[in-house]
Design an enzyme around this catalytic site. Structure first.
Site, short mmCIF file in Angstrom:
data_model
loop_
_atom_site.label_atom_id
_atom_site.label_comp_id
_atom_site.label_asym_id
_atom_site.label_seq_id
_atom_site.Cartn_x
_atom_site.Cartn_y
_atom_site.Cartn_z
N LYS A 137 2.22 -9.36 -1.23
CA LYS A 137 1.89 -10.76 -1.05
C LYS A 137 0.37 -10.96 -1.02
O LYS A 137 -0.11 -12.07 -1.08
CB LYS A 137 2.44 -11.26 0.30
CG LYS A 137 3.92 -11.08 0.47
CD LYS A 137 4.27 -11.45 1.95
CE LYS A 137 5.49 -10.68 2.35
NZ LYS A 137 5.74 -10.74 3.78
N GLY A 138 -0.38 -9.87 -0.91
CA GLY A 138 -1.81 -9.98 -0.66
C GLY A 138 -2.59 -10.76 -1.69
O GLY A 138 -3.59 -11.41 -1.39
N LYS B 45 -13.44 -1.60 -1.68
CA LYS B 45 -14.02 -0.76 -0.61
C LYS B 45 -14.23 0.63 -1.20
O LYS B 45 -13.41 1.52 -0.99
CB LYS B 45 -13.05 -0.68 0.57
CG LYS B 45 -13.16 -1.84 1.52
CD LYS B 45 -12.47 -1.56 2.84
CE LYS B 45 -11.01 -1.89 2.77
NZ LYS B 45 -10.36 -2.04 4.08
N PHE C 274 -11.59 -2.92 8.21
CA PHE C 274 -10.31 -3.57 7.95
C PHE C 274 -10.51 -5.08 8.05
O PHE C 274 -10.99 -5.59 9.06
CB PHE C 274 -9.25 -3.10 8.96
CG PHE C 274 -7.88 -3.54 8.58
CD1 PHE C 274 -7.15 -2.85 7.64
CD2 PHE C 274 -7.35 -4.70 9.13
CE1 PHE C 274 -5.89 -3.28 7.26
CE2 PHE C 274 -6.09 -5.14 8.75
CZ PHE C 274 -5.36 -4.43 7.82
N VAL C 275 -10.14 -5.79 6.99
CA VAL C 275 -10.42 -7.22 6.93
C VAL C 275 -9.13 -8.03 6.75
O VAL C 275 -8.11 -7.50 6.29
CB VAL C 275 -11.40 -7.56 5.77
CG1 VAL C 275 -12.76 -6.95 6.02
CG2 VAL C 275 -10.85 -7.11 4.42
N ASP D 105 -3.61 -9.49 5.21
CA ASP D 105 -2.97 -9.67 6.52
C ASP D 105 -3.29 -8.56 7.49
O ASP D 105 -3.70 -7.47 7.12
CB ASP D 105 -1.45 -9.71 6.35
CG ASP D 105 -0.88 -8.32 6.05
OD1 ASP D 105 -1.35 -7.68 5.09
OD2 ASP D 105 0.00 -7.86 6.80
N ASP E 273 -8.61 -0.07 -2.09
CA ASP E 273 -9.04 0.69 -0.91
C ASP E 273 -9.03 2.17 -1.30
O ASP E 273 -9.99 2.64 -1.91
CB ASP E 273 -8.03 0.35 0.20
CG ASP E 273 -8.38 0.92 1.55
OD1 ASP E 273 -9.57 1.12 1.82
OD2 ASP E 273 -7.47 1.14 2.37
N GLU F 130 -5.12 -8.06 -7.74
CA GLU F 130 -4.85 -7.48 -6.43
C GLU F 130 -5.90 -7.97 -5.43
O GLU F 130 -7.03 -8.31 -5.80
CB GLU F 130 -4.88 -5.94 -6.57
CG GLU F 130 -4.77 -5.14 -5.30
CD GLU F 130 -3.48 -5.32 -4.50
OE1 GLU F 130 -3.09 -6.48 -4.29
OE2 GLU F 130 -2.92 -4.31 -4.04
N ASP F 131 -5.51 -8.02 -4.15
CA ASP F 131 -6.45 -8.49 -3.13
C ASP F 131 -7.60 -7.52 -2.90
O ASP F 131 -8.76 -7.90 -2.85
CB ASP F 131 -5.72 -8.79 -1.80
CG ASP F 131 -4.82 -7.65 -1.32
OD1 ASP F 131 -4.77 -6.59 -1.98
OD2 ASP F 131 -4.18 -7.82 -0.26
P1 IMP Z 1 -4.77 1.35 -1.51
O1 IMP Z 1 -3.53 1.91 -2.16
O2 IMP Z 1 -5.25 2.23 -0.40
O3 IMP Z 1 -5.87 0.99 -2.47
O4 IMP Z 1 -4.25 0.12 -0.72
C1 IMP Z 1 -4.36 -1.17 -1.11
C2 IMP Z 1 -3.50 -2.03 -0.21
O5 IMP Z 1 -3.72 -1.75 1.18
C3 IMP Z 1 -3.91 -3.46 -0.42
O6 IMP Z 1 -3.09 -4.05 -1.37
C4 IMP Z 1 -3.70 -4.07 0.94
O7 IMP Z 1 -2.37 -4.53 1.05
C5 IMP Z 1 -3.87 -2.94 1.91
N1 IMP Z 1 -5.22 -2.97 2.50
C6 IMP Z 1 -6.24 -2.12 2.27
N2 IMP Z 1 -7.33 -2.45 2.96
C7 IMP Z 1 -7.00 -3.56 3.67
C8 IMP Z 1 -7.73 -4.38 4.60
O8 IMP Z 1 -8.90 -4.18 4.93
N3 IMP Z 1 -7.03 -5.45 5.11
C9 IMP Z 1 -5.75 -5.73 4.79
N4 IMP Z 1 -5.04 -4.98 3.92
C10 IMP Z 1 -5.66 -3.89 3.38
MG MG Z 2 -1.61 -5.59 -1.02
#
Ligand code: IMP
Ligand code: MG
Length: 201
Positions: free
Chosen positions: A48-49, A136, A157-158, A164, A108, A104-105
């Site tokens: 949902k992000g 990030k 973490f934001v 969310d 990370d 994508e939001d």
């Molecule tokens: P990745 O697979 O580690 O790149 O994770 C990405 C997902 O983790 C994003 O789609 C978010 O849902 C969640 N996420 C990563 N960092 C944050 C944050 O700072 N706040 C909220 N959700 C986050």
């Molecule tokens: Mg997400």
């Protein structure tokens, strides 16, 4: 302001204000529209992000686009490092011979997006590119870079603008860091994910 929106009282620091997000999303939309002019583009939002970012971004795409969504969830801590994710809701339509832009939001570790991009590439689209609102880079585990990115942010973490904490704060118009007591109040279940401490040991 806090009287208007009680959520604002939970914020430690606003990293990105509503106005700067608006300006940047417009720039991204104009760039994307320019790059895909004359092409058939499917914009794929990750639920949902990406919901808020996607809704604002597509209104700056002055080209015909098809909008679709996927919903994914990670399998949990054990498989998190492999990046294996479960597709909870798949695309409505095939993407073969289409250009695909994943929206994508935040990127990370990069595990989610690298898995999804691979999965979509197997369906023989003409191209797959990635557009993220936030990046990030310090947290990356896989060498993957967004083709379009709104803002680079520090390793914190934001929440807000779709992101969310425990399913809350997605409706904030800004991107912010929460006050530490918000996590502490929730006990173990509510602690920060994936080793974040936000500088508050
Ligand atoms: P990745 O697979 O580690 O790149 O994770 C990405 C997902 O983790 C994003 O789609 C978010 O849902 C969640 N996420 C990563 N960092 C944050 C944050 O700072 N706040 C909220 N959700 C986050
Ligand atoms: Mg997400």
């Amino acid at each position: 302001m806090e009287e208007l929106n009680p959520l604002l009282g939970d914020l430690e620091e606003v990293l990105l204000h509503e106005d700067e997000i608006k300006k940047r999303v417009k720039e991204l939309g104009e760039q994307i529209a320019c790059d895909y002019r004359g092409k058939e583009l499917v914009v794929v939002g990750i639920l949902k992000g990406a919901l808020v970012f996607m809704a604002d971004l597509v209104r700056h795409l002055s080209i015909p686009v098809i909008i679709d969504f996927v919903a994914i969830s990670s399998y949990g801590a054990a498989t998190k490092s492999s990046g294996a994710v479960r597709i909870l809701k798949d695309l409505d339509a095939p993407i073969e011979n289409k250009h695909v832009l994943i929206v994508e939001d935040i990127i990370d570790t990069g595990l989610t997006l690298s898995y999804l991009a691979e999965n979509l590439r197997a369906r023989k689209p003409l191209s797959v590119k990635i557009c993220t609102l936030l990046d990030k880079p310090d947290r990356r585990k896989i060498d993957i870079r967004p083709d379009y990115n709104g803002f680079q942010i520090p390793d914190k973490f934001v929440v807000g603008y779709g992101l969310d904490y425990s399913e809350k704060y997605r409706n904030l118009p800004c991107v912010a860091v929460l006050k530490p007591h918000i996590y502490q109040n929730q006990g173990r279940k509510g602690s920060l994910p994936n080793g974040y401490d936000n500088g508050n040991k």
